[in-house]
Design an enzyme around this catalytic site. Sequence first.
Site, PDB file in Angstrom:
ATOM      1  N   GLY A  46       0.837  -1.198   0.000  1.00  0.00           N
ATOM      2  CA  GLY A  46       0.000   0.000   0.000  1.00  0.00           C
ATOM      3  C   GLY A  46       0.868   1.242   0.000  1.00  0.00           C
ATOM      4  O   GLY A  46       2.056   1.178   0.343  1.00  0.00           O
ATOM      5  N   GLN A  51       3.211   9.886   1.484  1.00  0.00           N
ATOM      6  CA  GLN A  51       4.512   9.193   1.584  1.00  0.00           C
ATOM      7  C   GLN A  51       5.452   9.573   0.443  1.00  0.00           C
ATOM      8  O   GLN A  51       6.662   9.336   0.531  1.00  0.00           O
ATOM      9  CB  GLN A  51       4.325   7.676   1.628  1.00  0.00           C
ATOM     10  CG  GLN A  51       3.643   7.196   2.921  1.00  0.00           C
ATOM     11  CD  GLN A  51       3.467   5.695   2.932  1.00  0.00           C
ATOM     12  OE1 GLN A  51       2.519   5.181   2.363  1.00  0.00           O
ATOM     13  NE2 GLN A  51       4.387   4.989   3.558  1.00  0.00           N
ATOM     14  N   CYS A 102       5.908  -0.403   7.529  1.00  0.00           N
ATOM     15  CA  CYS A 102       5.590   0.824   6.796  1.00  0.00           C
ATOM     16  C   CYS A 102       6.818   1.255   6.002  1.00  0.00           C
ATOM     17  O   CYS A 102       7.928   1.252   6.540  1.00  0.00           O
ATOM     18  CB  CYS A 102       5.185   1.936   7.766  1.00  0.00           C
ATOM     19  SG  CYS A 102       4.725   3.477   6.954  1.00  0.00           S
ATOM     20  N   LEU A 103       6.602   1.625   4.756  1.00  0.00           N
ATOM     21  CA  LEU A 103       7.724   2.063   3.914  1.00  0.00           C
ATOM     22  C   LEU A 103       8.363   3.338   4.468  1.00  0.00           C
ATOM     23  O   LEU A 103       9.516   3.624   4.153  1.00  0.00           O
ATOM     24  CB  LEU A 103       7.242   2.288   2.476  1.00  0.00           C
ATOM     25  CG  LEU A 103       6.742   1.012   1.774  1.00  0.00           C
ATOM     26  CD1 LEU A 103       6.110   1.360   0.433  1.00  0.00           C
ATOM     27  CD2 LEU A 103       7.869   0.003   1.598  1.00  0.00           C
ATOM     28  N   HIS A 144      -4.373   1.290   7.874  1.00  0.00           N
ATOM     29  CA  HIS A 144      -2.985   1.788   7.956  1.00  0.00           C
ATOM     30  C   HIS A 144      -2.790   2.951   6.971  1.00  0.00           C
ATOM     31  O   HIS A 144      -2.219   3.992   7.327  1.00  0.00           O
ATOM     32  CB  HIS A 144      -2.027   0.625   7.632  1.00  0.00           C
ATOM     33  CG  HIS A 144      -0.590   1.015   7.483  1.00  0.00           C
ATOM     34  ND1 HIS A 144       0.403   0.559   8.330  1.00  0.00           N
ATOM     35  CD2 HIS A 144       0.055   1.800   6.569  1.00  0.00           C
ATOM     36  CE1 HIS A 144       1.572   1.070   7.946  1.00  0.00           C
ATOM     37  NE2 HIS A 144       1.384   1.817   6.871  1.00  0.00           N
ATOM     38  N   GLU A 145      -3.284   2.774   5.738  1.00  0.00           N
ATOM     39  CA  GLU A 145      -3.115   3.826   4.716  1.00  0.00           C
ATOM     40  C   GLU A 145      -3.905   5.073   5.083  1.00  0.00           C
ATOM     41  O   GLU A 145      -3.419   6.193   4.922  1.00  0.00           O
ATOM     42  CB  GLU A 145      -3.556   3.320   3.338  1.00  0.00           C
ATOM     43  CG  GLU A 145      -2.802   2.121   2.800  1.00  0.00           C
ATOM     44  CD  GLU A 145      -1.299   2.238   2.913  1.00  0.00           C
ATOM     45  OE1 GLU A 145      -0.771   3.363   2.903  1.00  0.00           O
ATOM     46  OE2 GLU A 145      -0.644   1.190   3.046  1.00  0.00           O
ATOM     47  N   HIS A 148      -2.271   7.465   7.374  1.00  0.00           N
ATOM     48  CA  HIS A 148      -1.310   8.394   6.756  1.00  0.00           C
ATOM     49  C   HIS A 148      -1.993   9.703   6.339  1.00  0.00           C
ATOM     50  O   HIS A 148      -1.379  10.765   6.393  1.00  0.00           O
ATOM     51  CB  HIS A 148      -0.651   7.758   5.526  1.00  0.00           C
ATOM     52  CG  HIS A 148       0.440   6.776   5.824  1.00  0.00           C
ATOM     53  ND1 HIS A 148       1.593   7.128   6.490  1.00  0.00           N
ATOM     54  CD2 HIS A 148       0.580   5.454   5.527  1.00  0.00           C
ATOM     55  CE1 HIS A 148       2.395   6.061   6.584  1.00  0.00           C
ATOM     56  NE2 HIS A 148       1.790   5.029   6.004  1.00  0.00           N
TER      57      HIS A 148
HETATM   58  O1  GNR Z   1       4.061  -2.629   2.576  1.00  0.00           O
HETATM   59  C1  GNR Z   1       3.389  -2.485   3.594  1.00  0.00           C
HETATM   60  N1  GNR Z   1       3.061  -3.578   4.331  1.00  0.00           N
HETATM   61  C2  GNR Z   1       2.117  -3.561   5.339  1.00  0.00           C
HETATM   62  C3  GNR Z   1       2.050  -4.652   6.183  1.00  0.00           C
HETATM   63  C4  GNR Z   1       1.102  -4.688   7.192  1.00  0.00           C
HETATM   64  C5  GNR Z   1       0.237  -3.648   7.365  1.00  0.00           C
HETATM   65  C6  GNR Z   1       0.312  -2.537   6.551  1.00  0.00           C
HETATM   66  C7  GNR Z   1       1.234  -2.495   5.543  1.00  0.00           C
HETATM   67  S1  GNR Z   1       1.307  -1.112   4.495  1.00  0.00           S
HETATM   68  C8  GNR Z   1       2.991  -1.138   4.032  1.00  0.00           C
HETATM   69  C9  GNR Z   1       3.269  -0.075   2.994  1.00  0.00           C
HETATM   70  C10 GNR Z   1       3.049   1.291   3.622  1.00  0.00           C
HETATM   71  O2  GNR Z   1       3.842   1.833   4.352  1.00  0.00           O
HETATM   72  N2  GNR Z   1       1.912   1.876   3.378  1.00  0.00           N
HETATM   73  O3  GNR Z   1       1.626   3.064   3.932  1.00  0.00           O
HETATM   74 NI    NI Z   2       2.708   3.101   5.806  1.00  0.00          NI
END
Ligand code: GNR
Ligand code: NI
Length: 177
Positions: A46, A51, A102-103, A144-145, A148
């Site tokens: 995601g 980001q 998270c990236l 999660h997204e 952000h």
């Molecule tokens: O790549 C991602 N893996 C992930 C694993 C578990 C829960 C959420 C994520 S999102 C993350 C990519 C990211 O930072 N998205 O904002």
């Molecule tokens: Ni993230």
Amino acid sequence: MAILPIIETPDPRLRVISEPVTEFDGALKQLVADMYETMYDAPGIGLAAIQVGVPKRILVIDLQEPDPEDEEGKRVLRNPRTFINPVFSDFTEEHSVYAEGCLSVPEQFADVTRPAELTVDWQDEDGNRHRERMTGLMATCIQHEHDHLEGILFIDHLSRLKREMLLKKLTKIRRAA
Ligand code: GNR
Ligand code: NI
């Protein structure tokens, strides 16, 4: 198409609240295409526009695992999902726990508890409206997204002790790199 640089914590831009998209134009489609290219390259499941430094309410998600048949580890089977101006409702009382990463917090993982299911209303890149019930990993990932878009990172859901340990490890790996 372009791979865009991904912003990492503690960059203050990750704390900005993103603005709704109002123009469903060619520039939006270009940004969405660049977000997919950036997410697949990372690789991640995601990505939120903030980001890559753009404070707009745009998410891209692809839960597809990399295809082991593909030597380069790039995804062959793709299931891209674009969510613009997403709005959540009808969360379940039931929660689920997932080891999130998270990236923008590279190479760090920790269990996060979130509602197991929710309903999402959103627009696509042409501005058409959609609604769907989300479950499983999609429910976790879209929450999660969406965080952000509100300037929230998964580490904010941890206890202070866990968060500080994780950030200490991040500092360590950055020093080693
Ligand atoms: O790549 C991602 N893996 C992930 C694993 C578990 C829960 C959420 C994520 S999102 C993350 C990519 C990211 O930072 N998205 O904002
Ligand atoms: Ni993230």
